[in-house]
Design a protein around this motif. Structure first.
Motif, PDB file in Angstrom:
ATOM      1  N   PRO A 170       3.763  -6.303  10.379  1.00 20.04           N
ATOM      2  CA  PRO A 170       3.750  -7.709  10.819  1.00 20.04           C
ATOM      3  C   PRO A 170       3.055  -7.905  12.163  1.00 20.04           C
ATOM      4  N   LYS A 171       3.090  -6.870  13.014  1.00 22.80           N
ATOM      5  CA  LYS A 171       2.442  -6.959  14.335  1.00 22.80           C
ATOM      6  C   LYS A 171       0.967  -7.275  14.200  1.00 22.80           C
ATOM      7  N   TYR A 172       0.336  -6.727  13.178  1.00 24.34           N
ATOM      8  CA  TYR A 172      -1.085  -6.967  12.955  1.00 24.34           C
ATOM      9  C   TYR A 172      -1.334  -8.262  12.185  1.00 24.34           C
ATOM     10  N   ARG A 173      -0.409  -8.637  11.326  1.00 22.79           N
ATOM     11  CA  ARG A 173      -0.636  -9.742  10.389  1.00 22.79           C
ATOM     12  C   ARG A 173      -0.241 -11.112  10.939  1.00 22.79           C
ATOM     13  N   GLU A 174       0.965 -11.187  11.507  1.00 22.77           N
ATOM     14  CA  GLU A 174       1.560 -12.492  11.803  1.00 22.77           C
ATOM     15  C   GLU A 174       0.784 -13.349  12.796  1.00 22.77           C
ATOM     16  N   PRO A 175       0.105 -12.773  13.801  1.00 22.31           N
ATOM     17  CA  PRO A 175      -0.626 -13.635  14.737  1.00 22.31           C
ATOM     18  C   PRO A 175      -1.752 -14.440  14.098  1.00 22.31           C
ATOM     19  N   PHE A 176      -2.118 -14.107  12.843  1.00 21.76           N
ATOM     20  CA  PHE A 176      -3.286 -14.736  12.232  1.00 21.76           C
ATOM     21  C   PHE A 176      -2.940 -15.645  11.053  1.00 21.76           C
ATOM     22  N   GLY A 177      -1.649 -15.975  10.953  1.00 18.04           N
ATOM     23  CA  GLY A 177      -1.246 -16.993   9.990  1.00 18.04           C
ATOM     24  C   GLY A 177      -1.484 -16.611   8.540  1.00 18.04           C
ATOM     25  N   SER A 178      -1.933 -17.583   7.757  1.00 17.66           N
ATOM     26  CA  SER A 178      -2.117 -17.382   6.321  1.00 17.66           C
ATOM     27  C   SER A 178      -3.273 -16.426   6.062  1.00 17.66           C
ATOM     28  N   LEU A 179      -3.006 -15.423   5.260  1.00 17.11           N
ATOM     29  CA  LEU A 179      -4.032 -14.451   4.902  1.00 17.11           C
ATOM     30  C   LEU A 179      -4.341 -14.590   3.415  1.00 17.11           C
ATOM     31  N   ILE A 180      -4.863 -13.549   2.788  1.00 20.68           N
ATOM     32  CA  ILE A 180      -5.210 -13.614   1.374  1.00 20.68           C
ATOM     33  C   ILE A 180      -3.934 -13.705   0.547  1.00 20.68           C
ATOM     34  N   PRO A 181      -3.819 -14.671  -0.352  1.00 19.38           N
ATOM     35  CA  PRO A 181      -2.587 -14.804  -1.146  1.00 19.38           C
ATOM     36  C   PRO A 181      -2.507 -13.738  -2.231  1.00 19.38           C
ATOM     37  N   GLY A 182      -1.329 -13.620  -2.821  1.00 17.89           N
ATOM     38  CA  GLY A 182      -1.146 -12.740  -3.969  1.00 17.89           C
ATOM     39  C   GLY A 182      -0.974 -11.280  -3.629  1.00 17.89           C
ATOM     40  N   VAL A 183      -0.631 -10.978  -2.355  1.00 20.79           N
ATOM     41  CA  VAL A 183      -0.401  -9.591  -1.956  1.00 20.79           C
ATOM     42  C   VAL A 183       1.098  -9.319  -1.908  1.00 20.79           C
ATOM     43  N   GLU A 184       1.522  -8.222  -2.511  1.00 16.48           N
ATOM     44  CA  GLU A 184       2.930  -7.831  -2.503  1.00 16.48           C
ATOM     45  C   GLU A 184       3.053  -6.424  -1.949  1.00 16.48           C
ATOM     46  N   PHE A 185       4.013  -6.228  -1.030  1.00 20.71           N
ATOM     47  CA  PHE A 185       4.238  -4.914  -0.429  1.00 20.71           C
ATOM     48  C   PHE A 185       5.470  -4.270  -1.053  1.00 20.71           C
ATOM     49  N   LEU A 186       5.276  -3.096  -1.630  1.00 20.49           N
ATOM     50  CA  LEU A 186       6.371  -2.345  -2.221  1.00 20.49           C
ATOM     51  C   LEU A 186       6.735  -1.167  -1.326  1.00 20.49           C
ATOM     52  N   ASN A 187       7.874  -0.572  -1.602  1.00 20.97           N
ATOM     53  CA  ASN A 187       8.329   0.606  -0.862  1.00 20.97           C
ATOM     54  C   ASN A 187       7.889   1.857  -1.613  1.00 20.97           C
ATOM     55  N   ILE A 188       7.011   2.641  -1.017  1.00 18.52           N
ATOM     56  CA  ILE A 188       6.458   3.823  -1.675  1.00 18.52           C
ATOM     57  C   ILE A 188       7.536   4.860  -1.969  1.00 18.52           C
ATOM     58  N   ASN A 189       8.689   4.761  -1.289  1.00 11.60           N
ATOM     59  CA  ASN A 189       9.770   5.732  -1.483  1.00 11.60           C
ATOM     60  C   ASN A 189      10.748   5.321  -2.580  1.00 11.60           C
ATOM     61  N   ASP A 190      10.528   4.161  -3.182  1.00 11.77           N
ATOM     62  CA  ASP A 190      11.392   3.736  -4.286  1.00 11.77           C
ATOM     63  C   ASP A 190      11.207   4.650  -5.496  1.00 11.77           C
ATOM     64  N   GLU A 191      12.221   4.684  -6.344  1.00 11.79           N
ATOM     65  CA  GLU A 191      12.107   5.437  -7.589  1.00 11.79           C
ATOM     66  C   GLU A 191      10.970   4.864  -8.436  1.00 11.79           C
ATOM     67  N   LEU A 192      10.330   5.742  -9.191  1.00  8.65           N
ATOM     68  CA  LEU A 192       9.210   5.304 -10.025  1.00  8.65           C
ATOM     69  C   LEU A 192       9.639   4.268 -11.057  1.00  8.65           C
ATOM     70  N   THR A 193      10.867   4.366 -11.526  1.00  8.20           N
ATOM     71  CA  THR A 193      11.345   3.372 -12.500  1.00  8.20           C
ATOM     72  C   THR A 193      11.377   1.974 -11.881  1.00  8.20           C
ATOM     73  N   LYS A 194      11.753   1.908 -10.600  1.00 10.20           N
ATOM     74  CA  LYS A 194      11.770   0.610  -9.918  1.00 10.20           C
ATOM     75  C   LYS A 194      10.352   0.112  -9.696  1.00 10.20           C
ATOM     76  N   LEU A 195       9.443   1.004  -9.258  1.00  6.34           N
ATOM     77  CA  LEU A 195       8.051   0.618  -9.055  1.00  6.34           C
ATOM     78  C   LEU A 195       7.420   0.181 -10.377  1.00  6.34           C
ATOM     79  N   ASP A 196       7.765   0.865 -11.444  1.00  5.35           N
ATOM     80  CA  ASP A 196       7.269   0.506 -12.777  1.00  5.35           C
ATOM     81  C   ASP A 196       7.711  -0.905 -13.145  1.00  5.35           C
ATOM     82  N   GLN A 197       8.959  -1.204 -12.888  1.00  4.13           N
ATOM     83  CA  GLN A 197       9.489  -2.540 -13.201  1.00  4.13           C
ATOM     84  C   GLN A 197       8.818  -3.610 -12.340  1.00  4.13           C
ATOM     85  N   GLN A 198       8.642  -3.312 -11.049  1.00  2.00           N
ATOM     86  CA  GLN A 198       8.038  -4.296 -10.144  1.00  2.00           C
ATOM     87  C   GLN A 198       6.582  -4.577 -10.520  1.00  2.00           C
TER      88      GLN A 198
END
Length: 423
Positions: A170-198
């Protein structure tokens, strides 16, 4: 008297250079009294203050073949007398050769098995911008709403608006307001089954997934191979383009030509990006794709004025030729072992302060229990330049050509800096 005059002259020059700092845009925090003059392999010199430094930063993993590399200097001299720039309106010999070199070396050294095409540009963030555009183009041709991008927490992909949009901090992103839409951040440490579902639940909206095989700026976190293998399978099942950002971890830094060379071919990306080391300090970058991606591109879909210029390409050819050599890569692994062995011994002495030592090759993180700014400062005062990553990690990314005795000497200084701060 002569020494006094020299000191007086140096002080006046330093003050003059400090005064000139007021003309710099306020975008960096730098020690104001350190003025670099020259370098040689893994050494940097501040002639204004008559100081020398062992350099464990390599220009943030850029000068992989060392500062003032004589072969690079010779190539720059000779090529600049022939042709520096001709635009992307015409082919040039060095550009064509570099594209072939990248593809063939990648295949020969266990990288993207179906690599096919190269887009040359000027910086890591540009290479990632191209990769994101190619992925979105692929998705939109399948389905107009399929244009989102999956990225991951703790990632860093660049500072331009598109690359920043997939950078999680957020330190890099938030000062510049709206960026490219449609981006989702996932947790790389989540189980693969959860990442598969997401990912599966958004498959009609997601065009691409971008990930660093070794997260760099986030703190030097190698992504487990099983996770990358699983992610590629999930993306294939959902027709999502996989992008590996190898800007920092690529070109020998991990001990293989590419960090994804540790993976079986079924986990290889559709696109991967490289920059930093490719020019050894000269601005050049590349986006490498397979035919699956290239087949949807048309003339005019992307471009860059300077990309693939003969000068940068000539340097890139030399860099690839040197690093794409098994003996060279083996010595990177050996040097990395020297660092990790020393750091783990140090960790045993300071178990409360040093939480982890991690990385591959000559991309290593030493993670502390608190921000290591005092250690960085103490090391610099003693003649060693080191940098941080994330909030609590000291990052070791020296030149891949650093001499072993200099490596040991730098580690001695680092140990003394830790002792000074914690004893």
């Amino acid at each position: 008297m002569r020494v006094i005059r020299q000191l007086s002259t140096s002080r006046r020059l330093l003050q003059s250079l400090i005064q000139k700092q007021k003309y710099q845009a306020t975008t960096y925090a730098r020690p104001h009294d350190l003025i670099l003059s020259r370098g040689k392999n893994a050494m940097l010199y501040d002639d204004v203050n008559n100081k020398e430094y062992i350099d464990f930063t390599a220009g943030i993993a850029v000068t992989a073949l060392g500062h003032a590399n004589p072969q690079v200097a010779d190539i720059m001299c000779k090529q600049s007398q022939k042709l520096i720039h001709s635009s992307n309106l015409y082919y040039n010999e060095e550009c064509l050769k570099l594209s072939e070199n990248l593809v063939e070396a990648t295949k020969s050294f266990g990288g993207q098995y179906d690599s096919s095409r190269v887009f040359l540009c000027n910086s890591g963030t540009e290479a990632n911008e191209a990769a994101l555009k190619f992925a979105k183009r692929y998705g939109i041709l399948k389905n107009p709403s399929k244009q989102g991008i999956i990225s991951f927490e703790n990632s860093f992909h660049g500072r331009t608006i598109g690359a920043l949009s997939v950078t999680s901090n957020p330190k890099y992103r938030e000062p510049f307001g709206s960026l490219i839409p449609g981006v989702e951040f996932l947790n790389i440490n989540d189980e693969l089954t959860k990442l598969d579902q997401q990912i599966g639940s958004s498959k009609d909206k997601v065009a691409g997934l971008i990930v660093e095989p070794i997260q760099g700026e986030g703190g030097v976190f190698p992504i487990p191979l099983d996770t990358l293998i699983g992610l590629k399978k999930i993306c294939e099942d959902n027709d999502v383009i996989v992008i590996y950002d190898e800007i920092q971890c690529g070109l020998g830094r991990s001990g293989k030509l590419w960090a994804h060379s540790y993976l079986p071919k079924e986990a290889h990306p559709d696109i991967f990006t490289t920059a930093k080391a490719l020019g050894n300090g000269f601005p050049i970058a590349a986006t490498i794709t397979n035919e699956k991606v290239n087949s949807i591109l048309k003339v005019g879909d992307h471009g860059t004025t300077y990309g693939g210029n003969p000068l940068g390409s000539a340097i890139g050819n030399y860099v690839v030729d040197v690093i794409a050599d098994q003996k060279f890569l083996d010595q990177v692994v050996d040097k990395g072992s020297i660092i990790t062995d020393r750091l783990r011994k140090l960790q045993k002495r300071f178990p409360e302060q040093i939480k982890d030592v991690r990385g591959k090759g000559l991309m290593i993180g030493c993670d502390f229990s608190e921000a290591p700014s005092k250690i960085v400062e103490a090391a610099r005062d003693a003649g060693l330049l080191i940098i941080t990553a994330g909030k609590t990690t000291v990052r070791f990314v020296p030149a891949l050509t650093i001499e072993n005795d200099l490596l040991e000497k730098g580690l001695d200084i680092f140990e003394r800096a830790v002792e000074k701060v914690y004893n």
